[in-house]
Each structure stands twice: as C-alpha cells, then as structure tokens.
Design an enzyme around this catalytic site. Structure first.
Site, PDB file in Angstrom:
ATOM      1  CG  HIS A 479      -2.005  -0.975   1.212  1.00  0.00           C
ATOM      2  ND1 HIS A 479      -3.293  -0.651   0.872  1.00  0.00           N
ATOM      3  CD2 HIS A 479      -2.016  -2.303   1.503  1.00  0.00           C
ATOM      4  CE1 HIS A 479      -4.061  -1.727   0.950  1.00  0.00           C
ATOM      5  NE2 HIS A 479      -3.308  -2.746   1.333  1.00  0.00           N
ATOM      6  CB  ILE A 816      -9.599  -4.535  -0.576  1.00  0.00           C
ATOM      7  CG1 ILE A 816     -10.426  -4.462   0.725  1.00  0.00           C
ATOM      8  CG2 ILE A 816      -8.885  -5.857  -0.698  1.00  0.00           C
ATOM      9  CD1 ILE A 816     -11.596  -5.377   0.770  1.00  0.00           C
TER      10      ILE A 816
END
Length: 816
Positions: A479, A816
């Site tokens: 991320h 996600i």
C-alpha cells in the site's frame, strides 16, 4: 464526410433528480485534429438515452477531408453536476474511432475549463506525439500537477496529484494522547502520500487536521457508477459503527475458555446499539445477521478454512512451520548463513550480541545432527528474526496497558519431507534501570512445564509475526510504497504515454483504500494500535523497517528470495533460480506469476521502445523515474541500489517489479487473512502478558502451574480486540463484485493496437494456465506444505476468484 459521434455516459452522482438535470442540457464536444494546422470542430451532443442506466448523447456532423485524423476531444459539461463519461465513439469512418474516457467530467458551473481526452490508438512516447496534440499533452500534465492552482484544501472534484508526509495519523486536537510522530523526513524516513491540502491542527502545527472526508484525486475514488458496485467506503463506515460498540464492551475481558471462542462462529455477539439493521445485513451478510426473535443484530463469523479442515491444527508445530512458507506472511523466513546468531545492536545498550541459542541446544533437537557448519552448508536451518527490529521498542511498548513485547528469534529445521520444524525460540528483554538483561530459549519439551512454556513462546512469536506482517509485509511494502508510483505516473506520464496505459490498471482504488486506512486502521486509536502488540508504536516501527530494510531493487520477487537466502541464481533451474526449500508454495507460484508478468511487460516495452535510444530520449519517462526516487521516496533518494533507467531491459525490470508488488505480492499477504487469522489463536495479533517465567512471583508461577490454559487465554486478545480484528480481517479478505483480476480485462489502448492486443491475449492465456498449474500442485501428495490431512491448499496466487472471501484471486491492483 457525414459522421456521427456517440457519447456514453455512466451517470451523475445521486438519485433521480440528477437524471432530470440531464434534460435540456448538453455536452459540448470539440474535435481536435492530430496535426496542428488542421484546427478543431465544435459539436453540441444531445441526450438520446431513455433512462439513468442507458444515457447516451449523439451528434451528426460533416468533417471536411482537409481536417485529417481526429486525435483528441475536448468535453464541456453544461449540466449542473459532474458527469461520468465512459467513452466517445465516432462512427462513419472505415473503422469506428474510440476515445475511452472513464472519468468524471466536472460541471461548467464548478470549473469552466474543458476536459481533454485522447484517441485510444494514439498511445505513444513523447517524441512520436502528433504536432496538434503536443500542447494538449503538456497542458493536461500541468493540470494534474496542480500548476497554478491555489494551495488550499483539495475538494472532491479536484484532480491534483501532489506529495506530502504522513502527518495525519495522529489527532492532537482531539486528545494529547493521540499525538503521533510525522512519518517522512530525517527522523522517521517514509514514503510520501497524496497531499490533501487540509490545514494544520491547532494543537500541533506539524500535524495535519483530520476530517471524515480524505481527499484523493477524483479518478482515484471508489466507483459510484456501476449498479451493485461494492462500496468499500460505506462498508468501512458500517464496520466502524458496529465495532464502536465493541471497543468498550468488556474490552479487557479475556475469553473464559476455548469453547467461548468457538461461540463467535456458532452463536455470535449481539450488537444492541445499532440501527438500520437491514442495511448492515445487506452490506456485510457474512458478518451481520438479524434475529427476528430478539429484534437485534448479531455479529456472527464464518468458520475460517484452517479451522474447518483441522480444528486443532493451530496448536501443532508442523502447522506453525508450514505457515512460514504457505501462510499470509511467507516473506519473513530467512536462511541461516552464519553461526552463532548475532545482533547488530549496540551491546552497551542491549546486552551481549550473541544469541542464547547455542550449538548444544540445536544438537539436542536435530536427529542425526552432524556439525553446525554442515547443517548450515546443507541449508537445513532457517529463522524468523524479529530480534533487532523489535528489541528497541520492548520497554516503550510495555509502558502501554495490556500488552507486552520481546525481541525474538525462532529457529527451524528443514526435515527430510521438505517441511520446517521449529526447534528453538529465543525471547529477549533488554536491560533497563534496575532490571538486567533477560534472555531465554524455549524448546519443544517432553514434560508438562516445558510443553506449556513452548506453547506460550509460540503465542509471542506469532504476535510478532502478525504485527510485522500487517505493518511491513502488507501495509508498508504494498500500500504505502506504491502510492508514490501512482502520484508520479499521473504527474509525469501523459495518458497518451504507453507506460501510463500499462500501469493504470495496477493502480485502481489504491489511493482510496490508503486514505481509508489512514482514517480507520493505521491511525492513532485505529484497529492496528488498539489490537496489535506494538500499540501506538506500530507505524513508527514501519518507518524503522523502511529505513533499515526496504530496497526497491529487492521488491522484485527473485531478488527478495535471493536476499533472504531462499534461492540462488541457477540458469539450469526453472525461472533461473534454485530454491533452498523446493516446496515453498509462495515462491513456486510467485515465480511463475513473476515470469508471466515479465514476459508481458517485455513484449509491451519492446514494441514501444524497439531502439535503446528511445528510452534515453523519453523525457516524460525520465521525469517519472526521477520523481519516484527523489520525491516519492525522497528519504531513500541517495541509495546506490536504485536501478538506472537507460535501456528497455532496465525499464522492463522496474515495471515488472511495480506490477508484481501491486498484484502478486499484495494478493499473497492480503486475501488469506481471514482464513489464517480469523481464528485468532492461530495468529494472535497481540500477546498481552509476559512469559510466566520472566521475573515470576510465587503467585504468578503457582497460577501457571495450576491452570496453564488460563494463562494462555490471558495472553491472547481480549474479547473486544478479537472481535474487532476478526471483523476487519473479514472485510480486508473480501473480493468485491467489480474486482478486476490480473490478465482478465483488456485496456482499451491495448485493444486498439493489434500487436499489443496479441501480446495481451498471450499474457491472458498464460495467466489462466497458472490456475491449472496451481491446482495440480495442490493435488500433489509429495508437496507436504500444500497437501495433506487438514492442510489448506495454497491458492493465494491462483489468478481469479468469485466475489467474497475465497482465499484466492490476484487482482490487478491493491484495491482493498
């Protein structure tokens, strides 16, 4: 030449009144010729669609022959609200001309500037840009960089990509206990995130103020168009509402017994303070059930796959070892190359550097032990090493309530069947004030006391591994480190640039999910702080890992395996690597996927850069790579290991690494979270109490002797922590209905180019074959790390999946 233009519109945000706004309004289109001396042509496109799910605008027009080829289109939206434009198609030519927009076009009331979109087939490097499009290419990049825009808080409709430090994780205006260090800069090196422009907090001028809405550029937001699209933001808000009642619900109360834990899957937990029962059940049917008899919501969990297959597997040493190779954190296991094991920390502060795991201990645990040198030479010893990175935080963490920490080393032995057997765990508490260094080694024992101490030592190691997995292997390495690539791609690579087109599907939703994580997961008081061992020091530790351990060149899977001693280069072996452990599911499946991605990227890059000098002369490409290094990863910009970008080969390696991290790496550490950690004794996120043999009192030791199970339960998460983590892991393990999997959906610019289309079809075929190969490997009874009684097959790198929590599927992006 009589032509027709058809504009397909996804809709406008909101309900029916927004559709009514379409009538009587129009889109103004302006066709732009490829060549600069051919001019433009303006059209009024009128609504022809019949309902909100079928909105089209059409205009018929004559295009003079001398106009030449259309290269781009300006769109002006005269509606009162922004409109999502899917595509523009010009019909009547020998082949229809397509412009894939897939973007929100702002209302003229909000911004009088027109939006430009380029024809799909004109994906090209800067030097090959048609003369009529060069100014538009440069102007669009300037808009995305925010050149000339006021430095004010960004709004929902803004499209500006810029950089900032992680100065929004704390909330000092709410509570002084929620102050957190700024991540990024000399003190706490870190990647950069997207700038929101929010004002500074009142209490701390270094921190950014917080709000419920966190800016991401308009096209990075979650989909609001397609009917039935999984709205992750709404789900997160619902989950936050549900777990809010659990945070204070006997939060420190331990589970009374293991049957009490099983009730979470059979009976569930009542949530008495929630409204909108039907909506919660609709959004998260796996979690939220509504009882007609009690008129209350129940949070009831699905039984994780690991427990379905083997209810007692979490206790076994065999499963402990297997999961280091085939679980959700297969990136920490390393080969032991030197003996004795030694710390690199200052012995004056942390005690003697040499480990307490001695040759004699190892000798007693390995049947047929020869010498330690031979065992190392034969690559039989492996380790989970959380000693040096955790040890400086031990006393800081222990100042917090209901958590503890050690530095740890776990030594494992490679058995003849190719599985790993843990043989020793070392837990270390550094000296402080009047407390001396405490360092103890635990081994599997044949008596009751050593057996229970071994179980407790594994709980601590698994808490270390869980925290490191979540903060480093998952958050930091996927991320966090990917966000600068996204920002730089949009700031420096035009949408006409072929590398922008290649990377675009691998960045879908990443900035949006990162923004949500900063607001609910890794923030002060968020799930990671409340429920994992490190508490408020979690993100700070991820900064230490970034500073000491992260290297872009070793984010490539082959380089990562070599760096950890899990492989060596070998031209005669598959993928050019010989694995130290042949049955290493993550590496075996991952290397196959790595090669598939690399071959696709090679075909793509070689098509657009047939000559080496084209890479050297591509100013957009070099601005992109320079900005990633010097701005996005500014705290690492002077490191010597950054790849040099001069040749197509250099570019192929860089792009393959970025795509691998966003797809395969992330899938491997994310989508098995519920299956492996949903039953939290298998991977407890926190160890709340110290080992009973560390400075024991007579009362503590007597309690341990009389009821060791109770001591084990007291070390596991509290009821509130467990429920909160389980709910979050269920959501994070979920595939949305509109997920885009690797090798599935072809980008319009790929389809517009016959050679690239053929290369993508080959890529897609190879990805599909990987699924069959993985099925075959899982059926092979000789592969004990992915096949056996009660063993969960390794499907985390199986490319596609149904929607939901499936424990498989590799999306294109960190969605996600």
């Amino acid at each position: 030449m009589g032509l027709k233009v058809v504009v397909t519109v996804g809709g406008v945000p909101g309900a029916t009144e927004n559709f009514q706004d379409l009538f009587g309004n129009k889109l103004i289109l302006e066709l732009v010729a490829e060549e600069s001396n051919r001019g433009t042509k303006t059209l009024d496109a009128c609504l022809t669609g019949k309902n909100p799910n079928d909105i089209k605008y059409e205009a018929e027009f004559e295009l003079p022959t001398e106009f030449g080829s259309v290269g781009a289109i300006w769109i002006k939206n005269e509606h009162g609200k922004e409109t999502f434009v899917k595509s523009v198609v010009i019909e009547g030519l020998s082949d229809p001309l397509t412009i894939s927009c897939n973007s929100w076009v702002h209302s003229n009331d909000d911004n009088p500037e027109k939006r430009v979109f380029f024809v799909d087939k004109l994906s090209c490097v800067p030097s090959k840009t048609p003369s009529g499009l060069k100014p538009l290419r440069e102007k669009e990049l300037a808009i995305l960089r925010g050149e000339g825009a006021a430095d004010v808080p960004r709004g929902k409709k803004d499209r500006i990509y810029d950089y900032d430090m992680y100065n929004d994780l704390g909330d000092p205006d709410k509570d002084s206990d929620l102050v957190r260090p700024i991540l990024g800069g000399t003190d706490h090196p870190y990647p950069r995130r997207c700038k929101t422009g929010r004002p500074r907090s009142t209490s701390d001028p270094l921190s950014e103020s917080r709000s419920t809405e966190v800016y991401v550029p308009r096209d990075e937001a979650f989909s609001e168009v397609e009917k039935g699209t999984f709205n992750l933001k709404t789900v997160f808000l619902a989950l936050a509402t549900a777990t809010a009642s659990l945070k204070n619900r006997e939060d420190d109360k331990q589970f009374s017994d293991f049957t009490n834990i099983e009730f979470l899957f059979k009976i569930g937990v009542e949530l008495p303070n929630l409204n909108d029962n039907g909506r919660l059940q609709e959004m998260l049917p796996r979690l939220f059930k509504y009882s007609e008899s009690t008129q209350k919501n129940v949070l009831r969990f699905e039984t994780p796959e690991t427990i379905k297959r083997d209810k007692f597997g979490w206790i076994s040493d065999e499963e402990f070892g297997r999961q280091t190779l085939a679980g959700i954190n297969p990136l920490s296991i390393t080969l032991v190359k030197e003996w004795p094991l030694k710390s690199k920390l200052d012995p004056k502060e942390y005690g003697p550097s040499e480990s307490a795991i001695t040759t004699e201990i190892v000798m007693g645990m390995i049947p047929g032990f020869s010498t330690i040198d031979e065992e190392i030479e034969n690559k039989k010893l492996y380790m989970l090493d959380y000693h040096d990175i955790f040890l400086p935080y031990v006393h800081k963490v222990r100042e917090q309530k209901n958590t503890t920490l050690y530095g740890s080393r776990t030594l494992m032995y490679l058995t003849p069947t190719g599985t790993l057997r843990p043989i020793a765990i070392e837990l270390v508490r550094p000296p402080k004030d009047d407390k001396p260094l405490w360092k103890k080694v635990f081994t599997p024992g044949w008596d009751a006391t050593s057996m229970w101490l071994w179980k407790l030592a594994k709980v601590h190691v698994l808490a270390h591994d869980s925290g490191y997995h979540q903060l480093v292997s998952h958050w930091l390495r996927t991320h966090c480190c990917t966000e600068p690539y996204i920002i730089a791609t949009n700031r420096q690579l035009s949408k006409m640039h072929p590398i922008h087109s290649l990377l675009h599907p691998h960045f879908r939703y990443t900035m949006a999910i990162n923004a949500l994580a900063r607001g609910a997961l890794i923030n002060a008081g968020g799930t990671i702080e409340m429920c994992f061992s490190l508490g408020k020091y979690g993100t700070e530790l991820s900064s230490v890992a970034y500073d000491q351990l992260w290297r872009f060149d070793q984010e490539a899977l082959p380089a990562d395996l070599i760096a950890r001693g899990m492989a060596v280069e070998d031209p005669d072996s598959p993928h050019g690597l010989k694995l130290s452990i042949e049955d290493y599911p993550y590496a075996n499946d991952g290397l196959r996927l790595w090669d598939i991605i690399k071959n696709w990227v090679t075909d793509y890059v070689n098509h657009y850069y047939p000559e080496e000098n084209l890479v050297k002369s591509d100013e957009e490409l070099h601005a992109w790579w320079t900005e990633i290094r010097k701005v996005g990863h500014a705290d690492k910009q002077d490191e010597p290991w950054w790849p040099i970008l001069n040749t197509p080969k250099d570019l192929i390696w860089i792009l393959t690494t970025i795509i691998w991290v966003a797809s395969g790496h992330h899938a491997a550490v994310n989508f098995g979270q519920y299956d492996y950690a949903g039953y939290f004794p298998n991977r407890a996120p926190i160890a709340r109490v110290k080992m009973p043999c560390e400075d024991p009192t007579d009362v503590e030791w007597e309690k341990f002797k009389c009821k060791p199970e109770d001591v084990l339960l007291s070390a596991l998460p509290s009821q509130g922590q467990a429920i909160q983590v389980m709910a979050v892991l269920d959501v994070l393990s979920n595939h949305s209905p509109d997920e885009e999997y690797i090798g599935d959906k072809m980008e319009p610019t790929f389809e517009a180019n016959p050679q690239i289309k053929d290369a993508y079809e080959k890529f897609k075929e190879n990805v599909q074959k990987l699924g069959t190969i993985i099925d075959g490997r899982n059926a092979d009874e000789s592969l004990r790390n992915r096949n056996g009684v009660g063993v969960v097959p390794y499907n985390l790198l199986k490319p596609s999946s149904e929607a939901g929590v499936t424990g498989m599927g590799v999306p294109n992006s960190i969605s996600i």
